[in-house]
Each structure stands twice: as structure tokens, then as C-alpha cells.
Design an enzyme around this catalytic site. Structure first.
Site, short mmCIF file in Angstrom:
data_model
loop_
_atom_site.label_atom_id
_atom_site.label_comp_id
_atom_site.label_asym_id
_atom_site.label_seq_id
_atom_site.Cartn_x
_atom_site.Cartn_y
_atom_site.Cartn_z
N TYR A 156 0.95 -1.26 -0.08
CA TYR A 156 -0.19 -0.08 0.01
C TYR A 156 0.94 1.31 0.11
O TYR A 156 0.75 2.14 -0.79
CB TYR A 156 -0.76 0.07 1.28
CG TYR A 156 -1.58 1.33 1.38
CD1 TYR A 156 -2.90 1.56 0.53
CD2 TYR A 156 -1.22 2.33 2.37
CE1 TYR A 156 -3.54 2.83 0.91
CE2 TYR A 156 -1.77 3.50 2.53
CZ TYR A 156 -3.01 3.64 1.59
OH TYR A 156 -3.73 4.88 1.93
N LYS A 160 1.00 4.11 -3.01
CA LYS A 160 0.78 5.59 -2.66
C LYS A 160 2.04 6.59 -3.07
O LYS A 160 1.89 7.70 -3.33
CB LYS A 160 0.43 5.96 -1.27
CG LYS A 160 -1.05 5.28 -1.24
CD LYS A 160 -2.10 5.73 -2.15
CE LYS A 160 -3.57 5.11 -1.81
NZ LYS A 160 -4.48 5.79 -2.76
#
Length: 266
Positions: A156, A160
Site C-alpha cells: 500500500y 501511494k
């Protein structure tokens, strides 16, 4: 910058930050195209917004961006409505709080598809119209985690970091135009994201989505290329500039290790 009578496409609009973007932009007189997997929640939101704001319209396009050719389907659906997108808000995405090998790799494949591939393709297909009009722009929802590695959220965090880098690069290509791209970097926020990520929020200060979105729209109007939600999150983002990368890794790991492993039952 005015959104009045402009058409804004919002992905992941059924809850959390995406839903709040819809609420606040409707108040500003924007017409909305909202998409997510949850058709019932989208229809309910659309009905509520149109009842509260008689000067706007809201179109609902139920769609799973993880499906093959979903972006092409979304683009052709909007074209079939004889509409064009003035502003795009790439909000759809998800994460998982866990030790890397504790989650099936298929989950990570989906995460990368949604957080990176779909966001990039949506930008690719809708940006040409904005450039032709020399107006409009894109807000890509990144994360405070874009600024440092995230142990226990490894994939994750990396996805990002891509969103932040990608957004800033596009903003650089568009410096001489009236089209603007910005990365929104929130911290922990009141939304379904934390529940879906299997996060232990008992010791977290969750920022209201309304504050995240109002700050984002204000920053976008000022043509900021990125914005971090909240003063504390901004200070956290500075840690990698102050200490070594190894120290940063140790700090972040210690923040999440106990709560994540406890949640996993390890």
C-alpha cells in the site's frame, strides 16, 4: 477557481473521502458523475444531493475498477451520455495492515491494479479533453504514507508513493497550462478504509473526511501540487528529512508492529 456548472468525476464515491468530495462539490454547484461498486449507496447519495441542490445533476455509474477494461467502459458510458469530464478525482483505492506474507498475493495484485493502474489509466483517458480546453484538473488521493516506507503496509505504501510521484510529474508537464494536477495526502481518516484494511484504530486519531476534503479543495484552488491533511501529519512527513532512512524505517515499524500483529493474532 469555481466548480459551478463543471462536471466532476469521482471514483470510490460511495463512502469516506470520495463521498465527502461529492457532498462539498455539490454545495459549490458542480455536476457530478459518481462511481463505485455499491450501486445502492451511489443512488442514495445522488438522490440526497439532488434533493438538497436543485441546480445540479448527479449521474451514477456503478463500476468495479478491478474488472478488465473497466476504465474504457466508464469512458464510453460517459461519452454515451454526451458528457465530458472537467475535473477528475481519483479516490478509489484500498490497503491492508498486515505483515507482508500474511496476506494472499492476489490481494496485492488487486491493490496495485486499483491504486496504480486504474488511477493512471483514468488520468490518461480524461486528461486530453482538459488539455484541449486548457482548463480543469485532477486530484489523486495519495497518503501521508507516500513520504516514507510503511512496514506492515508495504505494498500500500509503495503504491501511494507512486501516486505522489506520478501526480507531481504530471503537474510539472502542465505548468504552462490552466490544467492542474494535485496529490492529496491524508493520514488516518474517518472512513471505511480503515475497517477494510483490518486496521486497529483504537489508538489512532482519525481526521474527519470533511476536514480532509475542505483542505484539499482549498489547496487545489491555490494550485498546490500536493497537500498533506492536518498539521500533525505534515510534521510526520518531515521525519525522513530529519533522520536517516534506517531510523525512519525503525520508527514506522515500531508504530505499527504491535497493533498489526495483535490484530493478526500473531
Amino acid at each position: 477557481m469555481s466548480f459551478r456548472d463543471k462536471t466532476v468525476l469521482i471514483t470510490g464515491a460511495s463512502s469516506g473521502i470520495g463521498r465527502e468530495f461529492a457532498v462539498q462539490l455539490a454545495k459549490q454547484g458542480a455536476n457530478l458523475i459518481i462511481t463505485a461498486r455499491s450501486e445502492g449507496e451511489l443512488e442514495s447519495l445522488a438522490a440526497s444531493l439532488q434533493a438538497s441542490h436543485s441546480n445540479i445533476w448527479v449521474k451514477v455509474v456503478p463500476l468495479d475498477l478491478l474488472q478488465a477494461d473497466s476504465v474504457k467502459t466508464l469512458y464510453s458510458t460517459i461519452e454515451s451520455m454526451n458528457l465530458s469530464v472537467d475535473y477528475l478525482i481519483n479516490n478509489a483505492g484500498f490497503g491492508k495492515f498486515c505483515e507482508f506474507t500474511a496476506e494472499g498475493f492476489d490481494t496485492y495484485q488487486k491493490m496495485l491494479t486499483l491504486n496504480i493502474n486504474a488511477l493512471s489509466e483514468l488520468s490518461y483517458v480524461f486528461l486530453p479533453h482538459m488539455k484541449a480546453q486548457n482548463a480543469g484538473g485532477i486530484i489523486n488521493v495519495a497518503s501521508i504514507g507516500s513520504f516514507q516506507p510503511l512496514p506492515y503496509q508495504a505494498v500500500y505504501g509503495a503504491s501511494k508513493a507512486y501516486v505522489l510521484s506520478f501526480s507531481e510529474a504530471l503537474s510539472g508537464e502542465l505548468l504552462d497550462s490552466n490544467v492542474h494536477v494535485m496529490a492529496l495526502c491524508p493520514g488516518t481518516t474517518e472512513s471505511n478504509f480503515m475497517t477494510n484494511a483490518n486496521a486497529d484504530t483504537s489508538k489512532m486519531n482519525l481526521m474527519p473526511a470533511s476536514e480532509v476534503v475542505s483542505g484539499a479543495l482549498s489547496a487545489f484552488a491555490k494550485r498546490r501540487h500536493y497537500v498533506i491533511s492536518g498539521r500533525i501529519n505534515y510534521l510526520v512527513s518531515l521525519v525522513p528529512r530529519i533522520v536517516t532512512r534506517l531510523k525512519t524505517i525503525k520508527i514506522v515499524a515500531s508504530m505499527f508492529k504491535e497493533s498489526v500483529l495483535k490484530k493478526q493474532g500473531a
